[in-house]
Design a protein around this motif. Structure first.
Motif, PDB file in Angstrom:
ATOM      1  N   GLY A 178      -4.143   2.741  -0.246  1.00 24.31           N
ATOM      2  CA  GLY A 178      -5.482   2.748   0.320  1.00 24.31           C
ATOM      3  C   GLY A 178      -5.564   3.319   1.717  1.00 24.31           C
ATOM      4  O   GLY A 178      -4.555   3.630   2.348  1.00 24.31           O
ATOM      5  N   VAL A 179      -6.801   3.436   2.176  1.00 17.44           N
ATOM      6  CA  VAL A 179      -7.103   3.911   3.526  1.00 17.44           C
ATOM      7  C   VAL A 179      -8.180   3.015   4.124  1.00 17.44           C
ATOM      8  O   VAL A 179      -8.950   2.377   3.402  1.00 17.44           O
ATOM      9  CB  VAL A 179      -7.593   5.381   3.535  1.00 17.44           C
ATOM     10  N   GLU A 217       2.022   7.101   8.203  1.00 13.73           N
ATOM     11  CA  GLU A 217       1.061   7.951   8.890  1.00 13.73           C
ATOM     12  C   GLU A 217       0.934   9.284   8.169  1.00 13.73           C
ATOM     13  O   GLU A 217       1.922   9.919   7.809  1.00 13.73           O
ATOM     14  CB  GLU A 217       1.507   8.180  10.338  1.00 13.73           C
ATOM     15  N   LEU A 218      -0.317   9.698   7.967  1.00 14.91           N
ATOM     16  CA  LEU A 218      -0.621  10.980   7.346  1.00 14.91           C
ATOM     17  C   LEU A 218      -0.927  12.003   8.443  1.00 14.91           C
ATOM     18  O   LEU A 218      -1.081  11.648   9.604  1.00 14.91           O
ATOM     19  CB  LEU A 218      -1.828  10.848   6.412  1.00 14.91           C
ATOM     20  N   GLU A 265      -2.045   5.671   5.501  1.00 14.49           N
ATOM     21  CA  GLU A 265      -2.166   5.338   4.080  1.00 14.49           C
ATOM     22  C   GLU A 265      -1.426   4.021   3.899  1.00 14.49           C
ATOM     23  O   GLU A 265      -0.259   3.895   4.267  1.00 14.49           O
ATOM     24  CB  GLU A 265      -1.541   6.419   3.201  1.00 14.49           C
ATOM     25  N   PHE A 266      -2.129   3.036   3.349  1.00 13.44           N
ATOM     26  CA  PHE A 266      -1.572   1.707   3.161  1.00 13.44           C
ATOM     27  C   PHE A 266      -1.003   1.556   1.760  1.00 13.44           C
ATOM     28  O   PHE A 266      -1.525   2.128   0.804  1.00 13.44           O
ATOM     29  CB  PHE A 266      -2.655   0.646   3.378  1.00 13.44           C
ATOM     30  N   ALA A 267       0.043   0.757   1.639  1.00  8.47           N
ATOM     31  CA  ALA A 267       0.594   0.344   0.348  1.00  8.47           C
ATOM     32  C   ALA A 267       0.535  -1.182   0.328  1.00  8.47           C
ATOM     33  O   ALA A 267       1.168  -1.849   1.143  1.00  8.47           O
ATOM     34  CB  ALA A 267       2.024   0.832   0.179  1.00  8.47           C
ATOM     35  N   VAL A 320       8.256   6.924   2.554  1.00 13.89           N
ATOM     36  CA  VAL A 320       8.642   5.640   3.120  1.00 13.89           C
ATOM     37  C   VAL A 320       7.432   5.005   3.787  1.00 13.89           C
ATOM     38  O   VAL A 320       6.780   5.618   4.636  1.00 13.89           O
ATOM     39  CB  VAL A 320       9.792   5.810   4.141  1.00 13.89           C
ATOM     40  N   TYR A 321       7.138   3.787   3.381  1.00 15.06           N
ATOM     41  CA  TYR A 321       6.062   2.996   3.964  1.00 15.06           C
ATOM     42  C   TYR A 321       6.713   1.861   4.747  1.00 15.06           C
ATOM     43  O   TYR A 321       7.536   1.127   4.205  1.00 15.06           O
ATOM     44  CB  TYR A 321       5.164   2.400   2.873  1.00 15.06           C
TER      45      TYR A 321
END
Length: 176
Positions: A165-166, A137-138, A144-146, A97-98
């Protein structure tokens, strides 16, 4: 996000986005071959008043070509019970989930629309983009972006592109 094995490559295109007088974004498209039409990753560099505020490294995750009006509505319109996938509060990708980054506390659709001017092989083209940014969040606190986009390109192809991405720290970025 799958990081490219080698972060070296050839800049095969540069996109420019002018959101307002003070905020510009440059998309640097990098390929493994100098004449490649596909890119390995994109470096998105945001400038505020001419100064780099953030840089993010994105890789391609998925391209989706909705076939029906209902599929397009899921991405762009939603319905009474459900937000659209672009601009809603969250999106699920591969079981993760983003949550929306932009105006995350607003209980409404949040996305932006812009034209990206792209220079590739001395040719100029434009794409119309409707986008929203999400994150998760990692371990270790990194995000980590979507980056979810509805893109209409110069040839009138219309599709959904998902990039993961990061953030790139200043000391990690070296341009030769």
């Amino acid at each position: 996000m799958d990081l490219p094995k080698n972060l070296k490559g050839y800049i095969t295109a540069v996109g420019t986005i002018k959101l307002d007088e003070n905020l510009h974004i440059y998309n640097v498209y990098v390929s493994d071959k100098i004449d490649s039409k596909n890119f390995l990753y994109t470096l998105k560099i945001e400038l505020v008043n001419g100064v780099i505020s953030v840089a993010k490294l994105f890789t391609h995750f998925n391209t989706i070509n909705p076939k029906t009006v209902k599929e397009w509505e899921e991405w762009l319109d939603g319905d009474e019970d459900k937000y659209p996938k672009i601009g809603g509060l969250e999106i699920q990708l591969d079981g993760f989930v983003y949550k929306r980054i932009w105006e995350k506390d607003k209980d409404e659709i949040v996305r932006t629309k812009y034209i990206e001017n792209i220079i590739k092989d001395f040719d100029h083209s434009e794409t119309l983009n409707i986008v929203s940014l999400y994150g998760r969040e990692l371990e270790g606190g990194e995000i980590e972006f979507a980056y979810i986009s509805n893109i209409e390109d110069a040839e009138l192809n219309n599709y959904i592109r998902i990039e993961l991405g990061v953030a790139v720290r200043e000391n990690e970025l070296v341009v030769l």
